[in-house]
Design an enzyme around this catalytic site. Structure first.
Site, PDB file in Angstrom:
ATOM      1  N   SER A 282       0.942  -0.933   0.054  1.00 50.70           N
ATOM      2  CA  SER A 282       0.370   0.314   0.052  1.00 50.70           C
ATOM      3  C   SER A 282       0.722   1.012  -0.093  1.00 50.70           C
ATOM      4  O   SER A 282       2.180   1.501   0.871  1.00 50.70           O
ATOM      5  CB  SER A 282      -0.785  -0.250   1.225  1.00 50.70           C
TER       6      SER A 282
ATOM      7  N   TYR B 261      -2.804  -0.486   9.950  1.00 46.68           N
ATOM      8  CA  TYR B 261      -2.139  -0.834   9.168  1.00 46.68           C
ATOM      9  C   TYR B 261      -1.148  -0.775   8.298  1.00 46.68           C
ATOM     10  O   TYR B 261      -0.769  -1.249   7.615  1.00 46.68           O
ATOM     11  CB  TYR B 261      -3.757  -0.265   8.011  1.00 46.68           C
TER      12      TYR B 261
END
Length: 261
Positions: free
Chosen positions: A143, A156
């Site tokens: 990401s 995350y």
């Protein structure tokens, strides 16, 4: 069909980016194993489409990415029934947003297990088969948050930074075995999950649809355009080509310029 005879496992692939990976591999002739949760009939429809596209085999495996023994069993099932695995894509992921003092411990543990630990267990199970074949492609969906941080996403961001480090380490360990190990770091990708969040955000913030898209979701992306699942899958497909065999240990951004700033 340059992947004819190869077999790919894609975790978290019953929809979204993961399904796009599986479709791209199948279109090039690969056998595929898809994994994830969802409606059984819908999953079977997608599995059958993959088989029709590849001319080969497609399996669905419901392995729970929080359970190492189920991950290992899925990889062994792939090997026993389809061969390989020649390609694995660590794509399973979940998200929870909260300040650290309010972050539920169970959410933290689940994010680390599914977004990071499962990739380690997938690699541990698949690498011996790839070494024996002297060929392998390991790809992980990281990401933009593997490179930069955002508030209230501590678990995350931690997991995705860890995934980038894991990629580098296993790339070095397998550099002489015909195996490449890379991660792809998308920005905001247009998926049904993102689309479904827009009405609630419009209501909560008193914004128009365009304001939510440009000032909330795409605020960090200079292009002001969502990444598409097809664009992410196309990069994964290229990484499987012989022309990409010198690319290993890389973290490849597909984020509309987000991390260029």
């Amino acid at each position: 069909m340059f992947l004819k005879g190869k077999t790919a496992i894609v975790t978290g692939s019953t929809s979204g980016i993961g399904l796009a990976y599986a479709q791209a591999f199948a279109a090039e002739g690969a056998n595929v194993v898809i994994n994830g949760f969802g409606d059984a009939a819908a999953i079977e429809t997608e599995r059958a489409k993959l088989e029709a596209a590849s001319g080969g085999k497609a399996l669905y495996d419901a392995a729970d990415m929080t359970k190492p023994e189920q991950i290992a069993a899925m990889v062994k099932r792939c090997h026993d029934q389809l061969g390989g695995p020649d390609i694995i894509v660590n794509n399973a992921g979940i998200q929870h947003v909260a300040p650290i003092e309010d972050f539920p411990a169970d959410k933290f543990e689940a994010i680390i297990q599914i977004n990071l630990n499962s990739a380690w267990y997938m690699m541990q199970a698949a690498v011996p088969y790839m070494k024996a074949a002297r060929w392998g492609r390991i790809i992980s969906t990281a990401s933009a948050h593997s490179l930069v941080a955002s508030p209230n996403k501590s678990a995350y961001v931690m997991a995705k930074h860890g995934l980038a480090g894991l990629t580098k380490t296993i790339a070095l360990e397998t550099a002489n075995d015909g195996i490449t190990v890379n991660c792809i770091s998308p920005g905001y990708v247009w998926t049904p999950l993102v689309e479904a969040q827009i009405p609630d955000t419009m209501k909560a913030r008193g914004m128009t649809r365009d304001q939510v898209l440009n000032d909330v979701l795409l605020a960090a992306q200079p292009t002001k355009a969502f990444v598409t699942v097809e664009q992410v899958a196309a990069l994964a497909l290229f990484l499987c080509r012989d022309e990409a065999k010198a690319i290993t240990g890389a973290n490849l951004s597909v984020d509309g310029g987000w991390t260029a700033a």
